[in-house]
Design an enzyme around this catalytic site. Structure first.
Site, PDB file in Angstrom:
ATOM      1  N   SER A  68       0.832  -1.209   0.000  1.00  0.00           N
ATOM      2  CA  SER A  68       0.000   0.000   0.000  1.00  0.00           C
ATOM      3  C   SER A  68       0.865   1.256   0.000  1.00  0.00           C
ATOM      4  O   SER A  68       2.001   1.257   0.475  1.00  0.00           O
ATOM      5  CB  SER A  68      -0.904   0.015   1.230  1.00  0.00           C
TER       6      SER A  68
HETATM    7  N1  SAM Z   1      -1.433  -3.846   3.843  1.00  0.00           N
HETATM    8  C1  SAM Z   1      -0.612  -4.458   2.834  1.00  0.00           C
HETATM    9  C2  SAM Z   1       0.764  -3.884   2.801  1.00  0.00           C
HETATM   10  O1  SAM Z   1       1.094  -3.050   3.641  1.00  0.00           O
HETATM   11  O2  SAM Z   1       1.517  -4.311   1.939  1.00  0.00           O
HETATM   12  C3  SAM Z   1      -1.203  -4.293   1.468  1.00  0.00           C
HETATM   13  C4  SAM Z   1      -2.336  -5.140   1.265  1.00  0.00           C
HETATM   14  S1  SAM Z   1      -2.828  -5.306  -0.416  1.00  0.00           S
HETATM   15  C5  SAM Z   1      -3.373  -3.692  -0.831  1.00  0.00           C
HETATM   16  C6  SAM Z   1      -4.324  -6.224  -0.107  1.00  0.00           C
HETATM   17  C7  SAM Z   1      -4.114  -7.652   0.287  1.00  0.00           C
HETATM   18  O3  SAM Z   1      -5.365  -8.205   0.668  1.00  0.00           O
HETATM   19  C8  SAM Z   1      -3.602  -8.521  -0.859  1.00  0.00           C
HETATM   20  O4  SAM Z   1      -2.416  -9.168  -0.459  1.00  0.00           O
HETATM   21  C9  SAM Z   1      -4.736  -9.515  -1.089  1.00  0.00           C
HETATM   22  O5  SAM Z   1      -4.300 -10.788  -1.497  1.00  0.00           O
HETATM   23  C10 SAM Z   1      -5.383  -9.547   0.277  1.00  0.00           C
HETATM   24  N2  SAM Z   1      -6.773 -10.017   0.302  1.00  0.00           N
HETATM   25  C11 SAM Z   1      -7.780  -9.777  -0.570  1.00  0.00           C
HETATM   26  N3  SAM Z   1      -8.912 -10.387  -0.160  1.00  0.00           N
HETATM   27  C12 SAM Z   1      -8.607 -11.039   0.993  1.00  0.00           C
HETATM   28  C13 SAM Z   1      -9.345 -11.869   1.900  1.00  0.00           C
HETATM   29  N4  SAM Z   1     -10.636 -12.153   1.713  1.00  0.00           N
HETATM   30  N5  SAM Z   1      -8.713 -12.355   2.990  1.00  0.00           N
HETATM   31  C14 SAM Z   1      -7.399 -12.091   3.212  1.00  0.00           C
HETATM   32  N6  SAM Z   1      -6.636 -11.321   2.393  1.00  0.00           N
HETATM   33  C15 SAM Z   1      -7.236 -10.795   1.301  1.00  0.00           C
END
Ligand code: SAM
Length: 218
Positions: A68
């Site tokens: 992010s």
């Molecule tokens: N906060 C993270 C960072 O600092 O790098 C960035 C997160 S990224 C924007 C969103 C993440 O949410 C992705 O790795 C994606 O695979 C995960 N994701 C999407 N749907 C999800 C779910 N239902 N349960 C768990 N993780 C999920």
């Protein structure tokens, strides 16, 4: 990805500039700024891209996912008002950068990721940096009921609605921060649990996240 745990003057300087930039964009929480000033964000990047690590941008981390944008991490962290010892559920571990920020704020973090390759990568990287969160693999749109209740819940992917099931896992007085909208843009939403059955919902600024994919999501 080649991990070299070297924090040179160049990266330290770039990190200080990033903190000043975030403060100039309106991030006021000194502890959040301190955490961002401490965590070497370039450790989450391949060395080839270290020159991108302290720009205020999201960056691809593989499998179509992103680390992010620092502003977004700071914004969500500030909204959570973390107190030392807070039990926090993070949905969407991704690179683990947000996890580290939460831990620097004193949170006890339970974090869940649905993509196996990302999960396997991050559970190696974070402990190597000294951040021992509780890592889970699976669909976080349902929360993690058997570890509930939580003081705070943060969702780091864009949801079509606020999953009821997450609200049930909040303590009374607890806060949920979640981006809600369509696939192109989401409003940051905070929900505070006032009582067993009452919740206060506030809608804030617009962001663009990768989608929350799962049973209670897209
Ligand atoms: N906060 C993270 C960072 O600092 O790098 C960035 C997160 S990224 C924007 C969103 C993440 O949410 C992705 O790795 C994606 O695979 C995960 N994701 C999407 N749907 C999800 C779910 N239902 N349960 C768990 N993780 C999920």
């Amino acid at each position: 990805m080649a991990y070299k745990f070297v924090d040179n003057y160049r990266e330290q300087g770039a990190r200080k500039k990033l903190v000043l930039h975030l403060a100039s964009r309106g991030i006021e929480d000194k502890n959040v700024l301190k955490a961002i000033g401490k965590i070497p964000r370039h450790f989450f990047f391949d060395e080839t891209f270290w020159n991108q690590a302290y720009r205020d941008i999201a960056f691809p981390i593989g499998d179509g996912q992103t680390i992010s944008q620092p502003y977004t991490v700071a914004y969500q962290s500030e909204l959570l008002h973390i107190k030392r010892g807070d039990k926090v559920l993070e949905i969407g571990t991704g690179s683990g950068y947000q996890t580290c920020v939460l831990m620097e704020l004193g949170a006890n973090v339970y974090t869940i990721e649905r993509q196996e390759s990302i999960y396997k990568h991050t559970i190696k990287v974070l402990p190597g940096m000294g951040y021992n969160a509780h890592f889970f693999f699976g669909d976080g749109s349902r929360g993690i009921a058997d570890q509930a209740p939580y003081d705070k819940i943060i969702v780091t992917a864009g949801a079509p609605f606020v999953p009821e099931i997450l609200l049930k896992q909040l303590k009374i007085g607890g806060v949920l921060v979640i981006p809600v909208g369509d696939e192109r843009s989401q409003k940051m939403v905070t929900v505070i649990r006032i009582s067993e059955s009452d919740f206060d919902r506030i809608e804030l600024d617009t962001f663009r996240f990768v989608p929350l994919v799962g049973d209670q999501a897209w």
